[in-house]
Structures are given as structure tokens and as C-alpha cells.
Design an enzyme around this catalytic site. Structure first.
Site, PDB file in Angstrom:
ATOM      1  N   ASN A 117      10.906  25.058   5.164  1.00 14.74           N
ATOM      2  CA  ASN A 117       9.774  25.738   5.802  1.00 14.74           C
ATOM      3  C   ASN A 117      10.170  27.027   6.520  1.00 14.74           C
ATOM      4  O   ASN A 117       9.324  27.864   6.781  1.00 14.74           O
ATOM      5  CB  ASN A 117       9.090  24.791   6.797  1.00 14.74           C
ATOM      6  CG  ASN A 117      10.067  24.080   7.695  1.00 14.74           C
ATOM      7  OD1 ASN A 117      10.927  23.320   7.230  1.00 14.74           O
ATOM      8  ND2 ASN A 117       9.958  24.325   8.971  1.00 14.74           N
TER       9      ASN A 117
ATOM     10  N   GLY B  30       1.641  15.741   7.762  1.00 16.30           N
ATOM     11  CA  GLY B  30       2.977  15.756   7.168  1.00 16.30           C
ATOM     12  C   GLY B  30       3.985  14.980   8.005  1.00 16.30           C
ATOM     13  O   GLY B  30       4.826  14.248   7.473  1.00 16.30           O
ATOM     14  N   THR B  31       3.881  15.119   9.310  1.00 20.83           N
ATOM     15  CA  THR B  31       4.827  14.426  10.198  1.00 20.83           C
ATOM     16  C   THR B  31       4.701  12.912  10.030  1.00 20.83           C
ATOM     17  O   THR B  31       5.701  12.204   9.916  1.00 20.83           O
ATOM     18  CB  THR B  31       4.538  14.815  11.672  1.00 20.83           C
ATOM     19  OG1 THR B  31       4.683  16.232  11.783  1.00 20.83           O
ATOM     20  CG2 THR B  31       5.469  14.116  12.627  1.00 20.83           C
TER      21      THR B  31
ATOM     22  N   GLN C 259       5.673  22.091   2.086  1.00 18.92           N
ATOM     23  CA  GLN C 259       5.630  23.540   1.861  1.00 18.92           C
ATOM     24  C   GLN C 259       5.450  23.928   0.397  1.00 18.92           C
ATOM     25  O   GLN C 259       5.286  25.110   0.093  1.00 18.92           O
ATOM     26  CB  GLN C 259       6.912  24.196   2.397  1.00 18.92           C
ATOM     27  CG  GLN C 259       7.020  24.167   3.913  1.00 18.92           C
ATOM     28  CD  GLN C 259       6.024  25.105   4.612  1.00 18.92           C
ATOM     29  OE1 GLN C 259       5.464  26.014   3.997  1.00 18.92           O
ATOM     30  NE2 GLN C 259       5.797  24.877   5.890  1.00 18.92           N
TER      31      GLN C 259
ATOM     32  N   SER D 202       0.800  17.756   3.417  1.00 15.76           N
ATOM     33  CA  SER D 202      -0.005  17.985   4.621  1.00 15.76           C
ATOM     34  C   SER D 202      -1.219  18.844   4.277  1.00 15.76           C
ATOM     35  O   SER D 202      -1.103  19.804   3.508  1.00 15.76           O
ATOM     36  CB  SER D 202       0.863  18.701   5.658  1.00 15.76           C
ATOM     37  OG  SER D 202       0.065  19.120   6.738  1.00 15.76           O
ATOM     38  N   GLY D 203      -2.378  18.533   4.883  1.00 18.21           N
ATOM     39  CA  GLY D 203      -3.613  19.252   4.558  1.00 18.21           C
ATOM     40  C   GLY D 203      -3.659  20.701   5.020  1.00 18.21           C
ATOM     41  O   GLY D 203      -4.168  21.579   4.325  1.00 18.21           O
ATOM     42  N   HIS D 204      -3.102  20.981   6.208  1.00 22.26           N
ATOM     43  CA  HIS D 204      -3.348  22.306   6.790  1.00 22.26           C
ATOM     44  C   HIS D 204      -2.470  23.412   6.210  1.00 22.26           C
ATOM     45  O   HIS D 204      -2.627  24.574   6.585  1.00 22.26           O
ATOM     46  CB  HIS D 204      -3.272  22.251   8.321  1.00 22.26           C
ATOM     47  CG  HIS D 204      -1.909  22.084   8.903  1.00 22.26           C
ATOM     48  ND1 HIS D 204      -1.221  23.120   9.478  1.00 22.26           N
ATOM     49  CD2 HIS D 204      -1.117  21.003   9.018  1.00 22.26           C
ATOM     50  CE1 HIS D 204      -0.062  22.674   9.938  1.00 22.26           C
ATOM     51  NE2 HIS D 204       0.030  21.391   9.667  1.00 22.26           N
TER      52      HIS D 204
ATOM     53  N   CYS E 290       7.242  24.932  14.789  1.00 24.00           N
ATOM     54  CA  CYS E 290       7.593  23.896  15.760  1.00 24.00           C
ATOM     55  C   CYS E 290       8.758  24.327  16.633  1.00 24.00           C
ATOM     56  O   CYS E 290       8.864  23.918  17.764  1.00 24.00           O
ATOM     57  CB  CYS E 290       7.935  22.610  15.044  1.00 24.00           C
ATOM     58  SG  CYS E 290       6.870  22.296  13.652  1.00 24.00           S
TER      59      CYS E 290
ATOM     60  N   THR F 171      -9.352   3.264  11.182  1.00 25.38           N
ATOM     61  CA  THR F 171     -10.492   3.721  10.385  1.00 25.38           C
ATOM     62  C   THR F 171     -10.172   5.082   9.784  1.00 25.38           C
ATOM     63  O   THR F 171      -9.717   5.987  10.480  1.00 25.38           O
ATOM     64  CB  THR F 171     -11.756   3.796  11.274  1.00 25.38           C
ATOM     65  OG1 THR F 171     -11.967   2.502  11.823  1.00 25.38           O
ATOM     66  CG2 THR F 171     -12.976   4.220  10.472  1.00 25.38           C
TER      67      THR F 171
HETATM   68  N1  PLP Z   1       7.449  19.089   6.856  1.00 16.57           N
HETATM   69  C1  PLP Z   1       7.511  20.420   6.663  1.00 16.57           C
HETATM   70  C2  PLP Z   1       8.476  20.968   5.664  1.00 16.57           C
HETATM   71  C3  PLP Z   1       6.673  21.273   7.396  1.00 16.57           C
HETATM   72  O1  PLP Z   1       6.752  22.597   7.201  1.00 16.57           O
HETATM   73  C4  PLP Z   1       5.776  20.714   8.335  1.00 16.57           C
HETATM   74  C5  PLP Z   1       4.923  21.589   9.174  1.00 16.57           C
HETATM   75  O2  PLP Z   1       5.315  22.687   9.551  1.00 16.57           O
HETATM   76  C6  PLP Z   1       5.740  19.313   8.476  1.00 16.57           C
HETATM   77  C7  PLP Z   1       6.588  18.538   7.726  1.00 16.57           C
HETATM   78  C8  PLP Z   1       4.797  18.666   9.434  1.00 16.57           C
HETATM   79  O3  PLP Z   1       3.487  18.657   8.928  1.00 16.57           O
HETATM   80  P1  PLP Z   1       2.232  18.454   9.914  1.00 16.57           P
HETATM   81  O4  PLP Z   1       2.090  19.709  10.686  1.00 16.57           O
HETATM   82  O5  PLP Z   1       1.077  18.185   9.007  1.00 16.57           O
HETATM   83  O6  PLP Z   1       2.542  17.262  10.769  1.00 16.57           O
END
Ligand code: PLP
Length: 396
Positions: free
Chosen positions: A156, A76-77, A184, A204-206, A330, A242
């Protein structure tokens, strides 16, 4: 070993989710059987390329997108960074103004700060007491220089859902590119880029029972975007390196997994959330639920307890096997209070006195009384300890 004898109740699904067994199986299959480099011309490579493009096709289909609108990223970042930096760079000649909100994830906020250091101007919109962006504020902030608007689909920390439909329409009426961070919400709320007026969208996958370190940036094919990772020509020259095929296959399987029963799961999580909030309010009348009363991510409860430090409560609950967080993953552990609660008008003290309980697939109705009992006892314990400390410090 924590030494606790309690059953673990994981309630931090907004931080991350466990990898679904079928996702892990799919990743193992790809690691064992399809380990080629998709850029190689021989059969081993071509098999990997087929797998990669199949994953892209499936993902595109789920999003209502075209295959060439899907860019696989490292999470996601990275999707947020690529969207903001890549679009800002591509549209630099047309203007230097970006609009976002004060409650975005740091992946957006810190990227905007970096862009400001590179000559861009950024407007950080205020939010209301529920953490919501008002589309009228977006419109009022637009100038002749505005090239990009980025407003998150849902927050989030507090779970408030933004009216991105209305915001996207305003952006398009003014010919401005609209990006949304849907990390989210994807898998919880309906997202179809044919229907939503968005030009770019981060996933984001996780957060959806998939692997970590994998994400997607959807970008409308008519929108110019510049790569931020340079090297090989992967991902149509937009993201060199890759491809992480096991993670891509895992993410695609996770998307299928989460979308399969999305509506039933959303209803179930809403019901759990309602029960939790009602029971918490009954047991602890001073508890204050933050975020929008209706427009909120199903299963996410951000709740404040006056006089109870959120970090301490998280640690005490952890000793009892209940895993929650005191804000976004975070920012937890950092000494600064949540920027989201501050933007909503709470003072620093109140912003520190809250926890986030985010329910997911593993939670059931049986967990609710256990969570409420633990929260009730631990808030009481922290308050009593505070009172003892205070009385020792008060001169007699
Ligand atoms: N954006 C939001 C709203 C999120 O909640 C998060 C992760 O907490 C991210 C971005 C970042 O995603 P990633 O952990 O996959 O880098």
C-alpha cells in the site's frame, strides 16, 4: 475552510476513494427499501436475506469463488484479522509457525505480533530494494511447523506487486495454507481464485469507490477457519452480528463499477503514472521513485526528495489543494518512519523524505503538470526554509 483558491486534485486513492454515485444510490435504496434483518423469518426479513444472498452471489462470481466462500466483514483490517487468527487457531494442532513479510500492512503485522504472544512463531521475510518478496525466501523459511503463509498482493505504500502466484504454488506444494491481502489490488489487477493459488484473500470496500467499514474475506471452502467474532450464526457461524446490508449492497455495486472498465482504467492510470514520473524526474532530477520499476500498482508513485521532509511537503501541497500522503494513511502523522522503506534498506532520514501520489478515476492528464509544478515549488520552498534555518543556527 482552508482558504485556498486552488481546485482540489485528490491523489490519495490508496488511502481511500470517493463513493461512486451509483454506489451511494444503491445504498440509499437498500436503506430505504430493504431494511429488514436477514435473520428474521417474516417477509421483511426474507427480502433482506434475498438481497444479502444476491450480493454474495455476485461477489463470488466476480472472484471466481463459490457463494459459501464469501464472508462479509467490517473491512480490510477485519478480513486480515479473521484470516490470520481464524486459520492459525484452526490449524494449531498441526503446527505453530507462520510466514509473512516485513512490509505487510499493520493489520497483518500487529496481528502476527498478537499471535506471537499466543505461542505462535512468526518469520518476517526480508524484501529486496524494490520491496518485493522472493519466493525462494518463502520456501527456505518453511519448517515442519509451518501452517500459514500470508504475503500481500501489492504494498500500500510503494505499490510493489508480489509474485503471489509463485508463492502460492510453493505453499501448496508443501500443503500450507496461503492468504493474501489484496486490499490494494482488487479491481486493479485480475483476481480469480480459480486461477490464483490462494486459499484466503482480503478485500476492502473503500479502496474501490465503495463504502468504508465493509470488506470481504474469501476463504476456500476446504480450509478450516475459526470465527473471531462470536454471537449469532450469521455468515455461516464465521462472523457474528447482523449484516450491514446497505454497505454490503454498496460494496457489491462498487465491485461491478470498478470491474466494468478495469482494463481501460488500468491502462489510463499507467499512462498517467508514466507521464507523472517522467515529468517529476525531469523537473527534479534528484527525485527518486521507490518501488519496483515494472511490478507496481497502476497509478501509484512513491517518490523521495532528498532534504525535504515528507510530512511538510504533504501539508504544503494540501494548502494548494493537492491531496497526497507521506506513506500509508495509517502511519502518517506517526513519528516513526515507514517500516516499508526501512525494510527496503533506506535509512530513517530517507524514509521520512518521501510522498505517495496515488491516482484514481478523478485524475486526468491535465492534473499532471499542476502536480509537478506544485511539487517543484514546494520542495524548493522547504529546502530554502531549511537553508535559512541552518544558516541562523551556524555560528559566525
Ligand atoms: N491492507 C492493506 C494493504 C491496506 O492498504 C489497508 C488500508 O489502508 C488495509 C489492509 C485495511 O483496510 P481497511 O481500511 O478496510 O480496514
Amino acid at each position: 475552510m482552508t482558504g485556498n483558491t486552488h481546485k482540489t486534485i485528490y491523489c490519495d486513492h490508496s488511502a481511500t476513494t470517493p463513493v461512486a454515485p451509483e454506489v451511494a444510490e444503491e445504498m440509499q435504496r437498500v436503506m430505504r427499501e430493504v431494511w429488514g434483518n436477514p435473520s428474521s423469518v417474516h417477509q421483511t426479513g426474507r427480502a433482506a436475506k434475498v438481497e444479502l444472498e444476491l450480493a454474495r452471489e455476485r461477489l463470488a462470481e466476480h472472484l471466481g469463488a463459490a457463494r459459501n466462500e464469501i464472508i462479509f466483514t467490517g473491512g480490510g483490517t477485519e478480513s486480515d484479522n479473521l484470516a490470520l487468527r481464524g486459520i492459525a487457531e484452526a490449524f494449531r494442532e498441526q503446527g505453530n509457525h507462520i510466514i509473512t513479510s516485513r512490509v505487510e500492512h499493520h493489520a497483518i503485522l500487529h496481528t502476527c505480533e498478537a499471535l506471537e504472544n499466543n505461542g505462535f512463531e512468526v518469520t518476517y521475510l526480508e524484501v529486496d530494494e524494490h520491496g518485493r518478496v522472493d519466493p525462494r525466501d518463502v520456501e527456505a523459511a518453511i519448517t515442519a511447523e509451518t501452517i500459514l503463509i500470508s504475503i500481500m498482493h501489492a504494498n500500500n505504500e510503494i505499490g510493489t506487486i508480489n509474485p503471489i502466484d509463485a508463492i502460492g504454488r510453493i505453499a501448496h506444494e508443501h500443503g500450507i495454507v496461503f492468504h493474501t491481502d489484496a486490499v490494494q489490488t482488487f479491481g486493479k489487477l485480475p483476481i480469480d481464485v480459480q486461477e490464483l493459488p490462494v486459499d484466503a484473500l482480503s478485500i476492502s470496500g473503500h479502496k474501490i469507490y465503495g463504502p468504508k467499514g465493509i470488506g470481504v474475506l474469501y476463504v476456500n471452502k476446504n480450509i478450516d477457519i475459526r470465527p473471531q467474532l462470536t454471537g449469532g450464526s450469521q455468515e455461516r457461524n464465521l462472523r457474528a452480528g447482523t449484516e450491514n446490508l446497505p454497505a454490503i449492497a454498496g460494496l457489491t455495486r462498487a465491485v461491478q463499477f470498478i470491474l466494468q472498465h478495469r482494463d481501460e482504467e488500468t491502462d489510463r492510470l499507467r499512462s498517467l503514472q508514466q507521464h507523472l514520473e517522467a515529468a517529476l524526474s525531469e523537473a527534479l532530477p534528484e527525485a527518486h521513485i521507490h518501488g519496483h520499476p515494472h511490478h507496481r500498482i497502476p497509478g501509484l508513485t512513491h517518490v523521495g526528495f532528498p532534504g525535504v521532509d515528507g510530512e511538510s511537503l504533504v501539508l504544503n501541497l494540501d494548502m494548494r489543494g493537492i491531496h497526497v500522503s507521506s506513506g500509508s494513511a495509517c502511519s502518517s502523522g506517526s513519528i516513526t518512519p515507514s517500516h516499508v522503506l526501512l525494510a527496503m534498506g533506506y535509512d530513517e532520514k530517507t524514509a521520512r523524505q518521501a510522498i505517495r501520489i496515488s491516482l484514481g478515476k478523478s485524475n486526468t492528464m491535465e492534473d499532471i503538470p499542476l502536480i509537478v509544478q506544485a511539487v517543484t515549488e514546494e520542495t524548493e520552498r522547504i529546502r530554502s526554509a531549511n537553508a535559512r534555518k541552518h544558516s541562523r543556527m551556524t555560528p559566525v
